[in-house]
Design an enzyme around this catalytic site. Sequence first.
Site, short mmCIF file in Angstrom:
data_model
loop_
_atom_site.label_atom_id
_atom_site.label_comp_id
_atom_site.label_asym_id
_atom_site.label_seq_id
_atom_site.Cartn_x
_atom_site.Cartn_y
_atom_site.Cartn_z
N HIS A 107 3.93 17.90 10.86
CA HIS A 107 5.21 18.25 11.49
C HIS A 107 5.18 19.63 12.16
O HIS A 107 6.06 19.92 12.97
CB HIS A 107 6.34 18.26 10.45
CG HIS A 107 6.72 16.91 9.93
ND1 HIS A 107 6.95 15.83 10.76
CD2 HIS A 107 6.90 16.46 8.66
CE1 HIS A 107 7.26 14.77 10.02
NE2 HIS A 107 7.23 15.13 8.75
N ASP A 144 1.68 8.23 7.90
CA ASP A 144 2.79 8.79 7.13
C ASP A 144 4.08 8.06 7.50
O ASP A 144 4.22 7.56 8.62
CB ASP A 144 2.92 10.28 7.46
CG ASP A 144 3.85 11.03 6.52
OD1 ASP A 144 3.36 11.68 5.60
OD2 ASP A 144 5.08 10.97 6.74
N HIS A 146 6.84 9.33 8.14
CA HIS A 146 7.54 10.11 9.16
C HIS A 146 6.65 10.33 10.36
O HIS A 146 5.43 10.45 10.24
CB HIS A 146 7.96 11.47 8.58
CG HIS A 146 8.79 11.37 7.35
ND1 HIS A 146 8.32 11.73 6.10
CD2 HIS A 146 10.06 10.92 7.17
CE1 HIS A 146 9.26 11.51 5.19
NE2 HIS A 146 10.33 11.02 5.81
N ASP A 231 4.01 8.46 1.65
CA ASP A 231 5.44 8.39 1.40
C ASP A 231 6.09 7.12 1.95
O ASP A 231 7.31 6.97 1.87
CB ASP A 231 6.16 9.63 1.94
CG ASP A 231 5.66 10.06 3.31
OD1 ASP A 231 4.82 9.35 3.90
OD2 ASP A 231 6.09 11.13 3.79
#
Length: 328
Positions: A107, A144, A146, A231
Amino acid sequence: MMHFESQYRSREVYELQNIKPALLDDIALVHSRSYIHGLEKAMPKAMDEGIIFIDGSGPTYATETTFEESLIAAGAGISLVDAVVEASMVNYNPPIGFALIRPPGHHAVPKGPMGFCVFGNIAVAARHAQRVHGLQRVLIIDFDVHHGNGTCDAFYDDPDIFFISTHQDGSYPGTGKMEQVGQGSGEGATLNLPLPGGSGDSSMRSVFDEVIVPCAQRFKPDIILVSAGYDAHALDPLAGLQFTTGTYYMLASNIKQLAKELCHGRCVFFLEGGYNLESLSNSVADTFRAFLGEPSLASQFDDPTMLYEEPLLRVQKAIQKVKHIHYL
């Protein structure tokens, strides 16, 4: 749980020792120097206050050791790239690297931290692979839950780094739309694959086989780097893609095979998200089993009752029902 430390499996697992921190020049290949120096200057404040908020665009904090630890995390990725590339020169089937690091990185944007991420570990390693080893064409796969917006931003106009992200549609940070495909000379070198909540194992298998593999084959990478976030697991509290431990075993096995076919086995995984410690540890361990060619133990960890029907399966059932009515 089976032990994977080098002292237990010395002939199969190699643990790199004495990892050197990344140099500031390494980090500056991805991040602005003003951000790097600003973070370094914030460490005395973190020492005085114990913990400080360092990001206005997502929940990212720092303690007095964050700057040093972030350099070590990025340095671990660089060291693993070096080790894998060196091994590939003498062995057509070199070991796969796995950077078990914190903080994560995907990120972190070029101008700052974001979403628990400080430096873009995988982005720094990609630039290192190009600059030091001449591995010009880098494929980055991010599974991931996200979107890896920081990695995406770093290479959005670069035709030599192909960024592929699967992530839950509508999840943090709200980026990663399908129409985001790169810009300028990098147009077509970004592929975002947002998946609806609940997509699950069968959808991920289909996406990998029908989209990621042919894209990778056309791109012909010199090395594959993987943002390995765990996740998306059904037990993880932050999202709802309901992957299983077996999903991660499948991904690790298939990416290993893809690297063997396309780039002499050169491949390094980077740990990203994962917020249920039990599912995270089980999934990482099964990833290692896939690397080692050992059977998955996912059936011991995954309880089928934790899952609900995947959207793709509901569609397939509906199609079959329509066909049945039609033939009647």
